[in-house]
Write a protein that holds these residues in place. Sequence first.
Motif, mmCIF file in Angstrom:
data_model
loop_
_atom_site.group_PDB
_atom_site.id
_atom_site.type_symbol
_atom_site.label_atom_id
_atom_site.label_comp_id
_atom_site.label_asym_id
_atom_site.label_seq_id
_atom_site.Cartn_x
_atom_site.Cartn_y
_atom_site.Cartn_z
ATOM 1 N N HIS A 284 0.844 -1.211 0.000
ATOM 2 C CA HIS A 284 0.000 0.000 0.000
ATOM 3 C C HIS A 284 0.865 1.241 0.000
ATOM 4 C CE1 HIS A 284 -2.123 -3.320 2.092
ATOM 5 N NE2 HIS A 284 -3.002 -3.028 1.163
ATOM 6 N N ASP A 285 1.907 1.206 0.825
ATOM 7 C CA ASP A 285 2.817 2.354 0.871
ATOM 8 C C ASP A 285 3.508 2.551 -0.469
ATOM 9 O OD1 ASP A 285 2.596 3.197 3.681
ATOM 10 O OD2 ASP A 285 3.313 1.169 4.063
ATOM 11 N N LEU A 286 3.873 1.432 -1.095
ATOM 12 C CA LEU A 286 4.552 1.515 -2.388
ATOM 13 C C LEU A 286 3.653 2.199 -3.425
ATOM 14 C CD1 LEU A 286 7.008 0.691 -4.195
ATOM 15 C CD2 LEU A 286 5.680 -1.362 -4.787
ATOM 16 N N ALA A 287 2.394 1.814 -3.467
ATOM 17 C CA ALA A 287 1.468 2.399 -4.444
ATOM 18 C C ALA A 287 1.335 3.903 -4.230
ATOM 19 C CB ALA A 287 0.106 1.724 -4.354
ATOM 20 N N LEU A 288 1.249 4.311 -2.957
ATOM 21 C CA LEU A 288 1.107 5.746 -2.675
ATOM 22 C C LEU A 288 2.403 6.497 -2.972
ATOM 23 C CD1 LEU A 288 -1.044 5.412 0.540
ATOM 24 C CD2 LEU A 288 -1.767 6.398 -1.645
ATOM 25 N N TYR A 289 3.522 5.854 -2.693
ATOM 26 C CA TYR A 289 4.828 6.453 -3.008
ATOM 27 C C TYR A 289 4.938 6.689 -4.523
ATOM 28 C CZ TYR A 289 9.922 6.638 -3.618
ATOM 29 O OH TYR A 289 11.199 7.001 -3.981
ATOM 30 N N MET A 290 4.519 5.703 -5.292
ATOM 31 C CA MET A 290 4.590 5.825 -6.756
ATOM 32 C C MET A 290 3.611 6.880 -7.274
ATOM 33 S SD MET A 290 5.055 1.787 -7.713
ATOM 34 C CE MET A 290 4.959 1.995 -9.495
ATOM 35 N N ALA A 291 2.443 6.959 -6.640
ATOM 36 C CA ALA A 291 1.458 7.970 -7.057
ATOM 37 C C ALA A 291 2.007 9.374 -6.811
ATOM 38 C CB ALA A 291 0.144 7.774 -6.308
ATOM 39 N N ASP A 292 2.734 9.543 -5.710
ATOM 40 C CA ASP A 292 3.349 10.844 -5.428
ATOM 41 C C ASP A 292 4.363 11.192 -6.518
ATOM 42 O OD1 ASP A 292 3.985 13.135 -3.637
ATOM 43 O OD2 ASP A 292 5.937 12.126 -3.547
ATOM 44 N N GLY A 293 5.146 10.200 -6.942
ATOM 45 C CA GLY A 293 6.113 10.423 -8.018
ATOM 46 C C GLY A 293 5.428 10.783 -9.328
ATOM 47 N N ALA A 294 4.302 10.139 -9.584
ATOM 48 C CA ALA A 294 3.562 10.416 -10.827
ATOM 49 C C ALA A 294 3.060 11.858 -10.840
ATOM 50 C CB ALA A 294 2.393 9.441 -10.954
ATOM 51 N N ARG A 295 2.553 12.316 -9.711
ATOM 52 C CA ARG A 295 2.057 13.703 -9.621
ATOM 53 C C ARG A 295 3.197 14.698 -9.832
ATOM 54 N NH1 ARG A 295 2.501 17.227 -5.719
ATOM 55 N NH2 ARG A 295 3.199 15.660 -4.218
ATOM 56 N N ARG A 296 4.322 14.446 -9.189
ATOM 57 C CA ARG A 296 5.472 15.345 -9.340
ATOM 58 C C ARG A 296 5.957 15.367 -10.790
ATOM 59 N NH1 ARG A 296 8.194 16.327 -4.279
ATOM 60 N NH2 ARG A 296 7.127 15.200 -2.633
ATOM 61 N N THR A 297 5.909 14.200 -11.419
ATOM 62 C CA THR A 297 6.359 14.082 -12.812
ATOM 63 C C THR A 297 5.509 14.953 -13.724
ATOM 64 O OG1 THR A 297 7.199 11.860 -12.402
ATOM 65 C CG2 THR A 297 6.665 12.404 -14.692
ATOM 66 N N LEU A 298 4.194 14.870 -13.540
ATOM 67 C CA LEU A 298 3.287 15.676 -14.351
ATOM 68 C C LEU A 298 3.538 17.168 -14.123
ATOM 69 C CD1 LEU A 298 0.901 15.676 -16.332
ATOM 70 C CD2 LEU A 298 -0.635 15.488 -14.365
ATOM 71 N N ASP A 299 3.793 17.546 -12.879
ATOM 72 C CA ASP A 299 4.091 18.945 -12.558
ATOM 73 C C ASP A 299 5.315 19.466 -13.305
ATOM 74 O OD1 ASP A 299 2.025 19.678 -10.934
ATOM 75 O OD2 ASP A 299 3.060 19.217 -9.049
ATOM 76 N N CYS A 300 6.231 18.565 -13.632
ATOM 77 C CA CYS A 300 7.440 18.961 -14.375
ATOM 78 C C CYS A 300 7.151 19.166 -15.866
ATOM 79 C CB CYS A 300 8.522 17.891 -14.252
ATOM 80 S SG CYS A 300 9.180 17.706 -12.601
#
Length: 408
Positions: free
Chosen positions: A92-108
């Motif tokens: 569960h933590d892994l999925a949320l960690y990856m989702a955070d990375g996805a959001r940051r990626t889009l922001d870039c």
Amino acid sequence: MNQLLGNCTVVDARVLDGVPPQKDAGIWVTGERIAAVGPYAKVAQQARRAGPIAERDLGGAFVTPGLANMHTHFSLSLPGKGGDRVKELGPHDLALYMADGARRTLDCGVTTVRNVAEKDHADFALRRAITAGRVPGPRMFTAGRALVCTGGHGHESGDTLECDGPIGFRQGVRSQIKAGADLIKVMISGGIAGEHEGISTPQLFADEMAAVIETAHAWGRKVTAHAGPAEVIGAAVALGLDCVEHGYQLTPSVARAMAANGTALVPTLLVTRCKEFFDELGVPEWMQCRSLDAGPRHLESFAMAVEAGVEILLGSDMPPFWSFEGTNATVRELENLAESLGPARALHAATRGPIRWLGAERDLGTVEEGKYADLIAMPGDPLEDASAFRGVRWVMKGGAIVRDGDDK
Ligand SMILES: [Zn+2]
């Protein structure tokens, strides 16, 4: 929603085909897609005739398609303390960690990624969540787990699947496609991050590589291979490989074979010039040395590919959003490419080139009528200097503004 974007200059990789940047441009967006692009007055008239519109002044910015990063891992865990923290995450933590990375990626401003090995199939859950609009993130094309031989490159964690023999590799390909893979990633040689191997260690036999490529192609999936040494790459290219990651030790003849076969190269130049990133993650000394030592040959190899006319595509390997040398990893790699390719070809390597490889050019990759409105804006001219991408502060994906201003 009807939107009209005005006061901007539209630039995309079609400049290489002689399509000039469009100054004083307007972009009309209806729903998720671009309805018209052209001189502002003309586009504005068209848009207003269609009904009420939300109008937006882009303040003289340059607009390009969103960036595509072809070598991404949202669950990357290199040897060392930083990587260990990722490895210890539960599902569960892994999925949320990856989702955070996805959001940051889009922001870039990265609106498309190609994931080339993610842990425990969490990438498929993340792709579903992004597609459904439950979490923000780029459009994901993902390989699931990368296929490796027993003990092969990256076998230490859940982002790879060990297979042996042609039957084992066929089953490996099918299992990733069954789980939802858009493409197949295979490790055919050693690499920087493997303690018991060298960059030049061959890891698959020809019958195993053939099994991977034939099976993937039969199911309509392309294959990309983590690969260093020229002989190994040459053998895989002859078998129909679609893309090479890193390509640390190419020779001119293997580079020519890649060009002739239409095999692309994602050089990931960052991975042999990112000491600051390795230090931040506590990467051990042996790996740092191997990375930095491989640097000069890696650059030479990249130059051979450029010289031979190989299709070069942007990929960072580092998490695409990672803050690095005053910008993010994606833009830093784009600058690395531009040093050799120049800004226009670097723009191609970061937008239309990847989208074509992914087979998504009907929907993405250029700023044209009918395509998804995946757009980014920056004050500087990206054809003058690729570092203009450091100034991206406005990001639209599928007609929705996902970033507007400095706050991230
Ligand atoms: Zn990688």
